[in-house]
Design a protein around this motif. Structure first.
Motif: not given
Lengths: 334, 334
Positions: A29-31, A33-35, A109, A111-112, A115-116, A119-120, B81, B89, B118, B122, B146, B150, B153, B157-158
């Motif tokens: 999903r957007r962006p 590159q991150l996913y 990228i 680091i981000a 972090d993603l 959170a996931k 955080f 970054m 981070f 929690y 959460t 997400i 992040c 990245v955007m």
């Protein structure tokens, strides 16, 4: 002794149950590159030991494996988050035979996307709650994995900030790997046990089992880092010495070598320029001090402690699987 | 119009309620360097807008502010955080007039201490649950924050990966700052509303209020980055141009300038070597295109939208405080 084939098959079966949910949570999903970066190391492989531990701990207590799948996915995502950030911190270029995230993309990228992934971990648990699991138990699981995450940060900083390998004691080492590695194994078993409906005592026993198993896993990891051949290792022999890695083997050698030998080891540790001959001379000292044998012995001791924690559980397939897992930790060659 | 004094005093009162808990969660422990680094940016100051938003949203719905304190602390820790990691970054050396964490220590410590913060988000919620709040509500709050994490992040990245500022549209900008900034404001209001016992509709209205307020906050932030003097800004005038920052002002100018002027702006954007004269010439173009006035107008539009979302709530001190907060966002000079 477990055969590597037998355990591999079981790990694969378990990952077939868990991976689809991981893929769903990290679907493009957007962006993009991150996913893509977030999926990179997970897709590159890994043994999926942690989800297996969650599912088997749940099963041991008579729980439904299905209910544990979101937690198993969460723990694998958590593990991969720590790998992505550790690789930046340690400046490692390769992982699972592919370039690390920061090497393939860049540090921001990495680091981000780490972090993603973190959170996931929470998203997968909250989104997938079927409503069957009471919410106080969901919170108890979140508490365990949060504690593990804190421990991992602490362990990583202990690792990178210990003043110098030559002053590290065995108890420092256990404090460090207890946090960096064993805390997550512990949380996996605890979370599985909570989902499986375990009593407080059962959750604690399984957590202790996994903590001890985790220590033995890490000691063997360090052992293989020294003894495996270049192909199995995926990096040049002696890399752990050149990186100055604080392994139980090196710690034992430094405390037990003659002053001269000790100095020789110190000279090679963290010395990126150390050549083949330097590495050979360290290996000889490790033989003299019996440090390889000592480390393997300690790994076995922790493995035995782990298995003892299972004594109170009735015999079952899942109990045998958990025993086999620890035996595999000790016997593995990669 | 709110006076800066009035709002400052209220923010200070609110932070007096929240900061002790933040300090408690981050109190020194092993490894000390990690915890010191984790406290560094929080201790350096900050307006504490997010905890204020949590407490006021809770209060608006008749809830007890005390119950919202752990959530207010969590949101401020979450915000910090993201600052610690963003600074790495973006390679920023200063924040709140002190060296950033990676500048004072190093990149690994900044990554690890951000990760720790981070996890502490929690922890503070789970540890401080008084048992008075039903656990399904605790989970609902965890879900909101959460989701915001997400979004942050994704927004970051955007921001760092948009192909080049010259192709970014206003809608790209809103998608980006909506995630990077407004999502966290939204989550603060939602979490406060949930703790305060709000209905689904009330939670949604307050979330919309805060999202719109967050957009207006960010547009003004960008505006001040261009118009404030060097002392207020804490960095040289024109820094945002030299860094190629994608602000609404620049985006508007690029879409509305003559081809020649557009090229002049593009030449300065992201050009670290751009001198005072270059910066002056961009400022002149921004005046010609009316981009500063346009951005300020958009900020006001979002602020009005925010305030409209409060229409359905009965008049009260907390409602006036929330209105005043948005007015302050627009009127602030730093």
């Amino acid at each position: 002794m477990p055969t590597e084939d037998s355990i591999s098959q079981k790990l694969e079966e378990s990952s077939k149950k868990v991976d689809p949910l991981i893929n769903l949570v990290l679907k493009p999903r957007r962006p993009e590159q991150l996913y893509e970066a977030a999926r990179h190391i997970i897709e590159a492989g890994g043994k999926r030991l942690r989800p297996y531990l969650v599912l088997k701990s749940c099963e041991l207590l008579g729980g439904d494996q299905k209910a544990a799948i979101p937690y198993a996915a969460a723990m694998e995502i958590l593990h991969n988050f720590t790998l992505v950030h550790d690789d930046v911190m340690d400046n490692d270029p390769l992982r699972r035979s592919v370039p690390t995230v920061h090497a393939k993309w860049n540090v921001p990228i990495a680091i981000a996307s780490g972090d993603l992934l973190f959170a996931k971990v929470y998203e997968v648990i909250i989104r997938e709650k079927t409503g069957q699991m009471p919410c106080d138990k969901v919170l108890a699981c979140i508490e365990r994995l949060t504690d593990a995450s804190i421990a991992i940060c602490e362990g990583q900083v202990m690792d990178i900030s210990y003043p110098g390998t030559e002053n590290v004691t065995e108890s420092d080492y256990i404090a460090m790997v207890g946090r960096k590695t064993a805390a997550l194994f512990k949380a996996c078993a605890e979370v599985g046990a909570i989902v499986g409906g375990g009593t407080k005592n059962e959750v604690e026993l399984l957590g202790d089992y996994a903590w001890n198993a985790g220590i033995s896993f890490q000691i063997i990891d360090d052992y293989l880092g020294v003894t495996a051949d270049e192909k199995t290792l995926g990096k040049p022999i002696g890399s752990d010495f050149r990186e100055g890695k604080k392994t139980l083997i090196i710690i034992h050698a430094l405390w037990n070598a003659s002053p001269d030998d000790r100095q020789k080891v110190i000279n090679v540790l963290g010395n990126a320029q150390a050549n083949h001959k330097d590495v050979e001379s360290v290996m000889k000292i490790l033989e003299k001090t019996g440090s390889l044998i000592y480390a393997k012995g300690q790994a076995k001791t922790y493995a035995e402690k782990a298995k003892k924690r299972l004594a109170k559980f009735l015999e079952s397939d899942s109990k045998r699987d958990l025993v086999e897992l620890v035996d595999y930790f000790i016997a593995r060659i990669r």
